[in-house]
Scaffold this motif. Sequence first.
Motif, PDB file in Angstrom:
ATOM      1  N   GLU A   1       0.856  -1.180   0.000  1.00  0.00           N
ATOM      2  CA  GLU A   1       0.000   0.000   0.000  1.00  0.00           C
ATOM      3  C   GLU A   1       0.895   1.232   0.000  1.00  0.00           C
ATOM      4  OE1 GLU A   1      -3.386   0.009  -0.052  1.00  0.00           O
ATOM      5  OE2 GLU A   1      -3.240  -2.161  -0.273  1.00  0.00           O
ATOM      6  N   PRO A   2       0.396   2.345  -0.556  1.00  0.00           N
ATOM      7  CA  PRO A   2       1.175   3.581  -0.442  1.00  0.00           C
ATOM      8  C   PRO A   2       1.426   3.894   1.033  1.00  0.00           C
ATOM      9  CG  PRO A   2      -0.635   3.844  -1.974  1.00  0.00           C
ATOM     10  CD  PRO A   2      -0.816   2.504  -1.302  1.00  0.00           C
ATOM     11  N   ALA A   3       2.544   4.502   1.302  1.00  0.00           N
ATOM     12  CA  ALA A   3       2.957   4.904   2.643  1.00  0.00           C
ATOM     13  C   ALA A   3       3.327   3.719   3.530  1.00  0.00           C
ATOM     14  CB  ALA A   3       1.910   5.783   3.320  1.00  0.00           C
ATOM     15  N   ALA A   4       3.517   2.530   2.963  1.00  0.00           N
ATOM     16  CA  ALA A   4       4.012   1.387   3.725  1.00  0.00           C
ATOM     17  C   ALA A   4       5.536   1.490   3.774  1.00  0.00           C
ATOM     18  CB  ALA A   4       3.592   0.078   3.065  1.00  0.00           C
ATOM     19  N   PRO A   5       6.145   1.280   4.939  1.00  0.00           N
ATOM     20  CA  PRO A   5       7.608   1.346   5.005  1.00  0.00           C
ATOM     21  C   PRO A   5       8.255   0.330   4.064  1.00  0.00           C
ATOM     22  CG  PRO A   5       6.658   1.256   7.197  1.00  0.00           C
ATOM     23  CD  PRO A   5       5.547   0.992   6.227  1.00  0.00           C
ATOM     24  N   ALA A   6       9.378   0.725   3.480  1.00  0.00           N
ATOM     25  CA  ALA A   6      10.133  -0.149   2.589  1.00  0.00           C
ATOM     26  C   ALA A   6      11.594  -0.138   3.024  1.00  0.00           C
ATOM     27  CB  ALA A   6      10.001   0.322   1.144  1.00  0.00           C
ATOM     28  N   VAL A   7      12.246  -1.292   2.927  1.00  0.00           N
ATOM     29  CA  VAL A   7      13.633  -1.434   3.349  1.00  0.00           C
ATOM     30  C   VAL A   7      14.440  -1.999   2.182  1.00  0.00           C
ATOM     31  CG1 VAL A   7      15.193  -2.535   4.992  1.00  0.00           C
ATOM     32  CG2 VAL A   7      12.881  -1.905   5.717  1.00  0.00           C
TER      33      VAL A   7
ATOM     34  N   ARG B   1      31.959   1.911  -8.731  1.00  0.00           N
ATOM     35  CA  ARG B   1      32.051   0.784  -9.684  1.00  0.00           C
ATOM     36  C   ARG B   1      33.426   0.119  -9.668  1.00  0.00           C
ATOM     37  NH1 ARG B   1      28.713  -0.343 -14.108  1.00  0.00           N
ATOM     38  NH2 ARG B   1      27.778   1.674 -13.726  1.00  0.00           N
ATOM     39  N   PRO B   2      34.547   0.874  -9.672  1.00  0.00           N
ATOM     40  CA  PRO B   2      35.860   0.215  -9.664  1.00  0.00           C
ATOM     41  C   PRO B   2      36.191  -0.489  -8.343  1.00  0.00           C
ATOM     42  CG  PRO B   2      36.055   2.542 -10.302  1.00  0.00           C
ATOM     43  CD  PRO B   2      34.654   2.315  -9.848  1.00  0.00           C
ATOM     44  N   LEU B   3      35.450  -0.184  -7.279  1.00  0.00           N
ATOM     45  CA  LEU B   3      35.726  -0.759  -5.960  1.00  0.00           C
ATOM     46  C   LEU B   3      34.962  -2.051  -5.697  1.00  0.00           C
ATOM     47  CD1 LEU B   3      35.364   2.545  -3.888  1.00  0.00           C
ATOM     48  CD2 LEU B   3      37.438   1.618  -4.956  1.00  0.00           C
ATOM     49  N   VAL B   4      33.956  -2.326  -6.521  1.00  0.00           N
ATOM     50  CA  VAL B   4      32.994  -3.383  -6.212  1.00  0.00           C
ATOM     51  C   VAL B   4      33.086  -4.540  -7.202  1.00  0.00           C
ATOM     52  CG1 VAL B   4      30.518  -3.889  -6.043  1.00  0.00           C
ATOM     53  CG2 VAL B   4      31.426  -1.751  -5.122  1.00  0.00           C
ATOM     54  N   GLU B   5      33.128  -5.739  -6.635  1.00  0.00           N
ATOM     55  CA  GLU B   5      33.091  -6.947  -7.449  1.00  0.00           C
ATOM     56  C   GLU B   5      31.658  -7.293  -7.833  1.00  0.00           C
ATOM     57  OE1 GLU B   5      34.373 -11.231  -6.143  1.00  0.00           O
ATOM     58  OE2 GLU B   5      36.138  -9.973  -6.559  1.00  0.00           O
ATOM     59  N   ARG B   6      30.748  -7.290  -6.828  1.00  0.00           N
ATOM     60  CA  ARG B   6      29.331  -7.547  -7.113  1.00  0.00           C
ATOM     61  C   ARG B   6      28.464  -7.035  -5.962  1.00  0.00           C
ATOM     62  NH1 ARG B   6      30.620 -12.599  -4.958  1.00  0.00           N
ATOM     63  NH2 ARG B   6      28.974 -13.506  -3.699  1.00  0.00           N
ATOM     64  N   VAL B   7      27.186  -6.794  -6.282  1.00  0.00           N
ATOM     65  CA  VAL B   7      26.214  -6.306  -5.305  1.00  0.00           C
ATOM     66  C   VAL B   7      24.911  -7.053  -5.532  1.00  0.00           C
ATOM     67  CG1 VAL B   7      24.886  -4.313  -4.508  1.00  0.00           C
ATOM     68  CG2 VAL B   7      27.208  -3.985  -5.353  1.00  0.00           C
ATOM     69  N   GLU B   8      24.302  -7.485  -4.441  1.00  0.00           N
ATOM     70  CA  GLU B   8      22.948  -8.039  -4.510  1.00  0.00           C
ATOM     71  C   GLU B   8      22.049  -7.099  -3.716  1.00  0.00           C
ATOM     72  OE1 GLU B   8      24.888 -10.860  -2.619  1.00  0.00           O
ATOM     73  OE2 GLU B   8      25.883 -11.377  -4.480  1.00  0.00           O
ATOM     74  N   THR B   9      20.987  -6.603  -4.350  1.00  0.00           N
ATOM     75  CA  THR B   9      20.082  -5.651  -3.705  1.00  0.00           C
ATOM     76  C   THR B   9      18.650  -6.101  -3.919  1.00  0.00           C
ATOM     77  OG1 THR B   9      21.577  -3.799  -4.068  1.00  0.00           O
ATOM     78  CG2 THR B   9      19.283  -3.254  -3.698  1.00  0.00           C
ATOM     79  N   ASP B  10      17.839  -5.924  -2.881  1.00  0.00           N
ATOM     80  CA  ASP B  10      16.404  -6.159  -3.010  1.00  0.00           C
ATOM     81  C   ASP B  10      15.692  -5.208  -2.064  1.00  0.00           C
ATOM     82  OD1 ASP B  10      14.008  -7.232  -3.914  1.00  0.00           O
ATOM     83  OD2 ASP B  10      14.675  -9.294  -3.667  1.00  0.00           O
ATOM     84  N   VAL B  11      14.403  -5.047  -2.266  1.00  0.00           N
ATOM     85  CA  VAL B  11      13.586  -4.170  -1.431  1.00  0.00           C
ATOM     86  C   VAL B  11      12.558  -5.038  -0.727  1.00  0.00           C
ATOM     87  CG1 VAL B  11      12.053  -2.175  -1.401  1.00  0.00           C
ATOM     88  CG2 VAL B  11      13.944  -2.272  -3.026  1.00  0.00           C
ATOM     89  N   PHE B  12      12.403  -4.799   0.573  1.00  0.00           N
ATOM     90  CA  PHE B  12      11.547  -5.625   1.417  1.00  0.00           C
ATOM     91  C   PHE B  12      10.526  -4.758   2.132  1.00  0.00           C
ATOM     92  CE2 PHE B  12      15.669  -7.530   1.000  1.00  0.00           C
ATOM     93  CZ  PHE B  12      15.426  -8.877   0.826  1.00  0.00           C
TER      94      PHE B  12
ATOM     95  N   VAL C   1      27.094  -4.863   4.272  1.00  0.00           N
ATOM     96  CA  VAL C   1      25.634  -4.894   4.127  1.00  0.00           C
ATOM     97  C   VAL C   1      25.118  -3.491   4.444  1.00  0.00           C
ATOM     98  CG1 VAL C   1      23.465  -5.860   4.985  1.00  0.00           C
ATOM     99  CG2 VAL C   1      25.481  -7.324   4.746  1.00  0.00           C
ATOM    100  N   VAL C   2      24.321  -2.939   3.543  1.00  0.00           N
ATOM    101  CA  VAL C   2      23.731  -1.618   3.743  1.00  0.00           C
ATOM    102  C   VAL C   2      22.216  -1.794   3.793  1.00  0.00           C
ATOM    103  CG1 VAL C   2      23.459   0.718   2.835  1.00  0.00           C
ATOM    104  CG2 VAL C   2      25.640  -0.498   2.553  1.00  0.00           C
ATOM    105  N   ILE C   3      21.631  -1.336   4.897  1.00  0.00           N
ATOM    106  CA  ILE C   3      20.183  -1.407   5.097  1.00  0.00           C
ATOM    107  C   ILE C   3      19.669   0.030   5.100  1.00  0.00           C
ATOM    108  CG2 ILE C   3      18.334  -2.143   6.637  1.00  0.00           C
ATOM    109  CD1 ILE C   3      20.401  -4.168   7.812  1.00  0.00           C
ATOM    110  N   THR C   4      18.796   0.336   4.174  1.00  0.00           N
ATOM    111  CA  THR C   4      18.255   1.685   4.031  1.00  0.00           C
ATOM    112  C   THR C   4      16.737   1.610   4.146  1.00  0.00           C
ATOM    113  OG1 THR C   4      20.048   2.112   2.469  1.00  0.00           O
ATOM    114  CG2 THR C   4      18.294   3.761   2.595  1.00  0.00           C
ATOM    115  N   THR C   5      16.169   2.404   5.044  1.00  0.00           N
ATOM    116  CA  THR C   5      14.715   2.386   5.227  1.00  0.00           C
ATOM    117  C   THR C   5      14.104   3.670   4.686  1.00  0.00           C
ATOM    118  OG1 THR C   5      14.933   3.242   7.478  1.00  0.00           O
ATOM    119  CG2 THR C   5      14.796   0.861   7.228  1.00  0.00           C
ATOM    120  N   PHE C   6      12.948   3.503   4.072  1.00  0.00           N
ATOM    121  CA  PHE C   6      12.208   4.599   3.466  1.00  0.00           C
ATOM    122  C   PHE C   6      10.769   4.589   3.980  1.00  0.00           C
ATOM    123  CE2 PHE C   6      15.579   3.580   0.515  1.00  0.00           C
ATOM    124  CZ  PHE C   6      16.023   4.807   0.068  1.00  0.00           C
TER     125      PHE C   6
END
Length: 114
Positions: free
Chosen positions: A15-21, A94-105, A66-71
């Motif tokens: 729903e709109p205005a539901a917290p997302a991480v 980009r030159p510092l990173v081998e790979r990143v996995e990101t998802d929104v919960f 691991v970076v956790i960002t809440t909205f």
Amino acid sequence: MAMRATAVRLVEVLEPAAPAVSISVIHPRPGMLDALLAAQAAQHRLEGRVAGLRGVRCLRAGDVVVVITTFNDPLDVLAFARDPRRLAYLERIRPLVERVETDVFEEVYASGTL
């Protein structure tokens, strides 16, 4: 780009205005951990200047970050995914990173404080 796709999927479900991480697991290139952590710390000085950003946590286990960002809202995740400041940051690391996995919960429940 994966973040945009998952954020779009989340917007369809929440729903709109539901917290997302947003959770990102970052694997730096060998020898680049300190540079990545410094870049990450500088990036999150955007707090208070990004709409809907509640907070950020950066955690480390060995060489994995691991970076956790809440909205406030899934739409805030979409807006941040397109923010020119974020896109410039991704180019810088980009030159510092081998790979990143990101998802929104969505938050199911909370106990205590982080």
